[in-house]
Design an enzyme around this catalytic site. Sequence first.
Site, PDB file in Angstrom:
ATOM      1  CG  ASP A   1      -4.957   5.519   1.238  1.00 55.72           C
ATOM      2  OD1 ASP A   1      -5.857   4.670   1.312  1.00 55.72           O
ATOM      3  OD2 ASP A   1      -4.906   6.536   1.961  1.00 55.72           O
TER       4      ASP A   1
ATOM      5  CG  HIS B   1      -9.217  -2.051   3.960  1.00 56.82           C
ATOM      6  ND1 HIS B   1      -9.037  -1.970   2.588  1.00 56.82           N
ATOM      7  CD2 HIS B   1      -8.818  -0.859   4.443  1.00 56.82           C
ATOM      8  CE1 HIS B   1      -8.560  -0.781   2.284  1.00 56.82           C
ATOM      9  NE2 HIS B   1      -8.412  -0.084   3.383  1.00 56.82           N
ATOM     10  CG  ASP B   2     -11.674   1.352   3.378  1.00 55.71           C
ATOM     11  OD1 ASP B   2     -11.245   1.264   4.539  1.00 55.71           O
ATOM     12  OD2 ASP B   2     -11.025   1.873   2.446  1.00 55.71           O
TER      13      ASP B   2
ATOM     14  CG  ASP C   1      -2.304   0.371   0.964  1.00 56.44           C
ATOM     15  OD1 ASP C   1      -2.519   1.517   0.530  1.00 56.44           O
ATOM     16  OD2 ASP C   1      -3.209  -0.455   1.168  1.00 56.44           O
TER      17      ASP C   1
ATOM     18  CD  GLU D   1      -9.147   4.296  -1.480  1.00 60.66           C
ATOM     19  OE1 GLU D   1     -10.054   3.861  -0.778  1.00 60.66           O
ATOM     20  OE2 GLU D   1      -8.234   5.016  -1.020  1.00 60.66           O
TER      21      GLU D   1
HETATM   22  C1  NOJ Z   1      -8.607   4.740   2.132  1.00 60.75           C
HETATM   23  C2  NOJ Z   1      -8.255   3.513   2.899  1.00 60.75           C
HETATM   24  O1  NOJ Z   1      -8.660   2.387   2.194  1.00 60.75           O
HETATM   25  C3  NOJ Z   1      -8.900   3.649   4.247  1.00 60.75           C
HETATM   26  O2  NOJ Z   1      -8.846   2.481   4.993  1.00 60.75           O
HETATM   27  C4  NOJ Z   1      -8.243   4.799   4.958  1.00 60.75           C
HETATM   28  O3  NOJ Z   1      -8.899   5.031   6.180  1.00 60.75           O
HETATM   29  C5  NOJ Z   1      -8.278   6.083   4.135  1.00 60.75           C
HETATM   30  N1  NOJ Z   1      -7.984   5.862   2.749  1.00 60.75           N
HETATM   31  C6  NOJ Z   1      -7.297   7.078   4.668  1.00 60.75           C
HETATM   32  O4  NOJ Z   1      -5.982   6.655   4.427  1.00 60.75           O
END
Ligand code: NOJ
Length: 556
Positions: free
Chosen positions: A199, A328-329, A98, A256
Amino acid sequence: MKRSWWKEGVVYQLYPISFKDSNGDGIGDLRGIIEKLDYLKELGVSIIWLNPIYKSPNDDNGYDISGYRDIMDEFGTMEDFDVLLEEVHRREMKLVMDLVVNHTSDEHPWFIQSKKSGTNPYTDYYIWKKGKDGKPPNNWGSVFSGSAWQYEEERDEYYLHLFSKKQPDLNWENERVREEIYDMMTYWFEKGIDGFRMDVINFISKTGEFPDGQRRQDGLYGDFNPLVLNGPKVHEYLQEMHRKVLSKYDVMTVGECPGVSPELAKKYVGEDRNELSMIFQFEHMDIDHDGCKWCFKPWKLTKLKETLSKWQEELESDGWNSLYLNNHDQPRLVSRFGDDKEYRLESAKMLATMLHTMKGTPYIYQGEEIGMTNVRFDSIRDYKDIETLNAYEEMVKGGIMEEEVFMDGVYRNGRDNARTPVHWDDSENAGFTTGIPWIKVNPNYKEVNVKQALANKDSIFYYYKRLIELRKEHEVIVYGRFKEYYKESEQVYCYGRELDGKRLLVVLNFKKEEVDFEIPLELRETHKEILISNYRDVKMGDSFTLRPFEAIVFMM
Ligand code: NOJ
């Protein structure tokens, strides 16, 4: 279309804190991952993406980095990492890390210097602004509640943090910041890693002006999104990154990118753009809530299909899709798009069939391959996610939302749904740890676990394994042209793939009700074989009834 290993591979996303604990401290670690590499090899995935493992005070589970070239103490040492990388490569898999460079931790040495008064080399490493009449520079709200600005007495200025106040945003306008980042990326590539998941990479270019944003639905703060996402210099920065770092290695990148349409996506991933390999888009993740993450809106299959098919068609000849339904989100896919009770097996397999037969690179999130589900903890005290906990304070304690309504939102959409430990077996704590897990284990681990999945040839695990093999056996699954049928159906997703005379037809029943189905006219009376299905004794013929969540892939 150019061929490459990251188009042909399947990615396994690994959230280290919850994967496997090797030393009994209740926290997953690198040695735990090494123990399980043979399991991943058995599944057949070829690329492992690790969520952040860098040194971090863990305000946001590693997305707040205080040392880019160090390993988080809880996860192990750099020596462990080197062994991990070697062991991954020895098994002919790739390792993707990441890259979190929109922000650092406030405990990063750069920020510690930057917040000092007077001038030093780090003064402009972050985004600092004067307040307005004793208030923050503008009305932007942070993703994790509260204002996006934090006052720092020493400088008598505010710094921007789009996420938590322990995640100050880096100033990409500063060339030295960019050079530091490129050096750090080079450091990891020289170690031999195979790529980066980036990210919120489309947040990095902030406009010179910082005007107020439009009031959000909650009425509390202004929305920074339209003013920050896909900022004016983002492509310039990514092309510079490509020129200075990425072009020197055979690596994959996945950015992302919330708030990106297919049209915009082509700018990030177009073959001759020299930016990224692919992006994570979010349009299909937004179909069951409107603006407010905790407010559920029933989703329609036609909307999901329209979104996914649009991405398939728009990136048909230029660019490449990433295929995911959870991470994970996000909540667990079987709980969100399938049925995590009566038809857990069938619906998990049906959704997997879709992910692995579209054009793009499939991403499997840990536990998905055994059909792990969302969790419902009784008390907010059992939740660990900063987004959830801060929102609880702001929304429930602040009297904006009823507790019950908010908790319903958490059960449906909270990030901890995906973050409970992986279920390895039916022993205490699901075999994840011999200690006390950092977050409670999902109570259904006795029925849903790896040990049981490996012992049953009909398990979701073996279905994923077969899907992954099929991609290797049939190029049409990787590179074939996509064509949708029966767009208006609210129950069936049906599409074809075609490459050099080879054809696939994918038929997916998204509901627990049965439904009559007819092979699309142009494909009738063609000899068909069944490549894979989630039911035994599939009926052949041009018309038949699809059973609950039935998935069939025909080859012609
Ligand atoms: C996206 C990530 O996937 C998430 O888990 C994170 O909290 C935020 N970006 C901030 O880095």
